[in-house]
Design a protein around this motif. Structure first.
Motif, PDB file in Angstrom:
ATOM      1  N   ALA A 196       0.854  -1.186   0.000  1.00 27.26           N
ATOM      2  CA  ALA A 196       0.000   0.000   0.000  1.00 27.26           C
ATOM      3  C   ALA A 196       0.891   1.238   0.000  1.00 27.26           C
ATOM      4  O   ALA A 196       2.120   1.140   0.097  1.00 27.26           O
ATOM      5  CB  ALA A 196      -0.909  -0.005   1.228  1.00 27.26           C
ATOM      6  N   PHE A 197       0.262   2.408  -0.106  1.00 26.51           N
ATOM      7  CA  PHE A 197       1.012   3.659   0.006  1.00 26.51           C
ATOM      8  C   PHE A 197       0.165   4.682   0.747  1.00 26.51           C
ATOM      9  O   PHE A 197      -1.068   4.602   0.767  1.00 26.51           O
ATOM     10  CB  PHE A 197       1.421   4.208  -1.369  1.00 26.51           C
ATOM     11  CG  PHE A 197       0.255   4.569  -2.240  1.00 26.51           C
ATOM     12  CD1 PHE A 197      -0.388   5.792  -2.105  1.00 26.51           C
ATOM     13  CD2 PHE A 197      -0.227   3.682  -3.178  1.00 26.51           C
ATOM     14  CE1 PHE A 197      -1.482   6.126  -2.885  1.00 26.51           C
ATOM     15  CE2 PHE A 197      -1.327   3.997  -3.971  1.00 26.51           C
ATOM     16  CZ  PHE A 197      -1.945   5.223  -3.817  1.00 26.51           C
ATOM     17  N   SER A 198       0.830   5.634   1.374  1.00 29.02           N
ATOM     18  CA  SER A 198       0.174   6.764   2.034  1.00 29.02           C
ATOM     19  C   SER A 198       0.923   8.039   1.684  1.00 29.02           C
ATOM     20  O   SER A 198       2.157   8.081   1.752  1.00 29.02           O
ATOM     21  CB  SER A 198       0.159   6.583   3.558  1.00 29.02           C
ATOM     22  OG  SER A 198      -0.740   5.568   3.926  1.00 29.02           O
ATOM     23  N   VAL A 199       0.162   9.073   1.323  1.00 28.38           N
ATOM     24  CA  VAL A 199       0.724  10.352   0.886  1.00 28.38           C
ATOM     25  C   VAL A 199       0.337  11.445   1.880  1.00 28.38           C
ATOM     26  O   VAL A 199      -0.811  11.509   2.330  1.00 28.38           O
ATOM     27  CB  VAL A 199       0.195  10.721  -0.518  1.00 28.38           C
ATOM     28  CG1 VAL A 199       0.726  12.080  -0.964  1.00 28.38           C
ATOM     29  CG2 VAL A 199       0.555   9.636  -1.529  1.00 28.38           C
ATOM     30  N   PRO A 222      -0.528  -4.525  -9.310  1.00 29.26           N
ATOM     31  CA  PRO A 222       0.604  -5.457  -9.375  1.00 29.26           C
ATOM     32  C   PRO A 222       1.625  -5.003 -10.410  1.00 29.26           C
ATOM     33  O   PRO A 222       1.268  -4.685 -11.553  1.00 29.26           O
ATOM     34  CB  PRO A 222      -0.063  -6.778  -9.773  1.00 29.26           C
ATOM     35  CG  PRO A 222      -1.445  -6.673  -9.197  1.00 29.26           C
ATOM     36  CD  PRO A 222      -1.828  -5.224  -9.392  1.00 29.26           C
ATOM     37  N   GLY A 223       2.871  -4.894  -9.991  1.00 35.70           N
ATOM     38  CA  GLY A 223       3.948  -4.464 -10.869  1.00 35.70           C
ATOM     39  C   GLY A 223       4.129  -2.962 -10.981  1.00 35.70           C
ATOM     40  O   GLY A 223       5.106  -2.499 -11.566  1.00 35.70           O
ATOM     41  N   GLU A 224       3.217  -2.175 -10.405  1.00 38.28           N
ATOM     42  CA  GLU A 224       3.322  -0.712 -10.463  1.00 38.28           C
ATOM     43  C   GLU A 224       4.198  -0.207  -9.320  1.00 38.28           C
ATOM     44  O   GLU A 224       4.044  -0.639  -8.175  1.00 38.28           O
ATOM     45  CB  GLU A 224       1.935  -0.089 -10.355  1.00 38.28           C
ATOM     46  CG  GLU A 224       1.919   1.426 -10.464  1.00 38.28           C
ATOM     47  CD  GLU A 224       0.528   2.012 -10.324  1.00 38.28           C
ATOM     48  OE1 GLU A 224       0.298   3.114 -10.857  1.00 38.28           O
ATOM     49  OE2 GLU A 224      -0.325   1.382  -9.670  1.00 38.28           O
ATOM     50  N   ALA A 225       5.107   0.690  -9.599  1.00 38.62           N
ATOM     51  CA  ALA A 225       5.961   1.255  -8.553  1.00 38.62           C
ATOM     52  C   ALA A 225       5.114   2.058  -7.577  1.00 38.62           C
ATOM     53  O   ALA A 225       4.226   2.819  -8.008  1.00 38.62           O
ATOM     54  CB  ALA A 225       7.028   2.147  -9.173  1.00 38.62           C
ATOM     55  N   PRO A 226       5.356   1.935  -6.276  1.00 39.63           N
ATOM     56  CA  PRO A 226       4.576   2.696  -5.297  1.00 39.63           C
ATOM     57  C   PRO A 226       4.598   4.198  -5.547  1.00 39.63           C
ATOM     58  O   PRO A 226       3.572   4.872  -5.373  1.00 39.63           O
ATOM     59  CB  PRO A 226       5.223   2.329  -3.954  1.00 39.63           C
ATOM     60  CG  PRO A 226       5.767   0.953  -4.184  1.00 39.63           C
ATOM     61  CD  PRO A 226       6.257   0.963  -5.610  1.00 39.63           C
ATOM     62  N   ASN A 263       3.290  -0.535   3.994  1.00 38.69           N
ATOM     63  CA  ASN A 263       2.898   0.759   3.456  1.00 38.69           C
ATOM     64  C   ASN A 263       4.112   1.621   3.108  1.00 38.69           C
ATOM     65  O   ASN A 263       4.963   1.880   3.960  1.00 38.69           O
ATOM     66  CB  ASN A 263       2.019   1.466   4.492  1.00 38.69           C
ATOM     67  CG  ASN A 263       1.234   2.609   3.912  1.00 38.69           C
ATOM     68  OD1 ASN A 263       1.780   3.489   3.264  1.00 38.69           O
ATOM     69  ND2 ASN A 263      -0.061   2.618   4.176  1.00 38.69           N
ATOM     70  N   HIS A 264       4.157   2.084   1.866  1.00 35.22           N
ATOM     71  CA  HIS A 264       5.204   2.990   1.390  1.00 35.22           C
ATOM     72  C   HIS A 264       4.725   4.423   1.633  1.00 35.22           C
ATOM     73  O   HIS A 264       3.631   4.794   1.183  1.00 35.22           O
ATOM     74  CB  HIS A 264       5.473   2.771  -0.098  1.00 35.22           C
ATOM     75  CG  HIS A 264       5.985   1.414  -0.412  1.00 35.22           C
ATOM     76  ND1 HIS A 264       7.310   1.160  -0.689  1.00 35.22           N
ATOM     77  CD2 HIS A 264       5.339   0.218  -0.476  1.00 35.22           C
ATOM     78  CE1 HIS A 264       7.471  -0.134  -0.927  1.00 35.22           C
ATOM     79  NE2 HIS A 264       6.290  -0.728  -0.803  1.00 35.22           N
ATOM     80  N   LEU A 265       5.531   5.213   2.320  1.00 36.34           N
ATOM     81  CA  LEU A 265       5.143   6.569   2.714  1.00 36.34           C
ATOM     82  C   LEU A 265       5.767   7.609   1.786  1.00 36.34           C
ATOM     83  O   LEU A 265       6.925   7.470   1.368  1.00 36.34           O
ATOM     84  CB  LEU A 265       5.595   6.837   4.146  1.00 36.34           C
ATOM     85  CG  LEU A 265       5.142   5.804   5.188  1.00 36.34           C
ATOM     86  CD1 LEU A 265       5.814   6.066   6.517  1.00 36.34           C
ATOM     87  CD2 LEU A 265       3.639   5.811   5.322  1.00 36.34           C
ATOM     88  N   PHE A 266       4.997   8.672   1.505  1.00 39.40           N
ATOM     89  CA  PHE A 266       5.468   9.763   0.655  1.00 39.40           C
ATOM     90  C   PHE A 266       5.038  11.092   1.252  1.00 39.40           C
ATOM     91  O   PHE A 266       3.937  11.211   1.793  1.00 39.40           O
ATOM     92  CB  PHE A 266       4.899   9.627  -0.765  1.00 39.40           C
ATOM     93  CG  PHE A 266       5.319   8.367  -1.455  1.00 39.40           C
ATOM     94  CD1 PHE A 266       6.514   8.297  -2.147  1.00 39.40           C
ATOM     95  CD2 PHE A 266       4.528   7.234  -1.378  1.00 39.40           C
ATOM     96  CE1 PHE A 266       6.924   7.123  -2.754  1.00 39.40           C
ATOM     97  CE2 PHE A 266       4.916   6.050  -1.989  1.00 39.40           C
ATOM     98  CZ  PHE A 266       6.121   5.995  -2.679  1.00 39.40           C
TER      99      PHE A 266
END
Length: 197
Positions: free
Chosen positions: A50-53, A88-92, A134-137
Motif C-alpha cells: 500500500a502507500f500513504s501520501v 501489481p507491478g506498479e511502482a509505489p 505501506n510505502h510513505l510519501f
C-alpha cells in the motif's frame, strides 16, 4: 496465489469489468503473489503493498481528506491526503502520484519517499482488516483541488494544532496515526520552519 472473486471491480479499457488485484508481500516487502482487493482485506487480512501520501501547502499545513460515504472501506472518516494500493507491478511512487491526481484533481508539486511501515489495523465498523506494508510519501501541493466526489467527501488544510483538535472530535481512519507517526521525520524535514510536526 491469486484470489479473484468478482466483488471489487474496475472498468478495463474495453469496457468490461475485471477484479482489482493487490500485490501480496512478505514481511520484507517482497512480492509473493496477488489477491483480489476485498478478499485481501477480509479478516484476518493478507499482507499487501500500500502507500500513504502526506501533502502540504506553502504555509506548512497538511492536506487531509475525508473519505467519501460510498467507499466500501472506512467511509466518511478523515485520513491523510491520499492512500491506496499499487497495481501489481506498479511502482509505489507512480501509484501515489497517480491516485493523488485521480482522487484530488491535483498533482503533487513535489513528492519524496519517506520510508515504509508495516501494520495490522482492524476496522471495527466494517470488520475489514488492514494488513499492510505501506510505502510513505511526503510532498507539496498547490491549489486548486478538484476532488472526485466518488472518492473524497471533503478536504481540509490543517496546522498541527488544528489536526490535534480535529482528531479529538472527528472519526479518523484506523491507520492514520500509525502512518503519520512513521512519516514524521520526513515531514519535519520537508516543512522545516513549520512548528509542531
Amino acid at each position: 496465489m491469486a484470489i479473484t472473486p468478482a466483488t471489487t471491480t474496475q472498468q478495463a479499457s474495453e469496457g468490461t469489468a475485471e477484479a482489482i488485484l493487490l500485490e501480496l508481500v512478505d514481511e520484507d516487502g517482497v512480492t509473493i503473489g496477488t489477491a483480489e482487493k476485498l478478499a485481501a482485506h477480509q479478516a484476518p487480512g493478507q499482507l499487501h503493498r500500500a502507500f500513504s501520501v502526506f501533502l502540504f501547502d506553502d504555509r506548512g499545513r497538511l492536506l487531509l481528506q475525508q473519505r467519501a460515504l460510498g467507499k466500501y472501506h472506512s467511509p466518511g472518516v478523515w485520513s491523510n491526503t491520499c492512500c491506496g494500493h499499487p497495481y501489481p507491478g506498479e511502482a509505489p511512487f507512480a501509484a501515489a502520484a497517480r491516485r493523488t491526481f485521480e482522487e484530488l484533481g491535483a498533482s503533487p508539486a513535489l513528492l519524496a519517499e519517506a520510508g515504509t511501515v508495516r501494520y495490522n489495523h482492524p476496522d471495527p465498523a466494517s470488520g475489514l482488516v488492514e494488513q499492510e506494508y505501506n510505502h510513505l510519501f511526503v510532498g507539496l501541493v498547490q491549489a486548486p483541488l478538484r476532488p472526485d466526489a466518488r472518492e473524497v467527501g471533503d478536504t481540509a488544510f490543517v496546522t498541527p494544532a488544528e489536526l490535534a483538535e480535529r482528531h479529538a472530535k472527528d472519526r479518523f481512519s484506523a491507520w492514520f496515526m500509525t502512518v503519520l507517526d512513521a512519516a514524521r521525520p520526513a515531514i519535519r524535514e520537508l516543512t522545516g520552519d513549520a512548528p509542531g510536526w
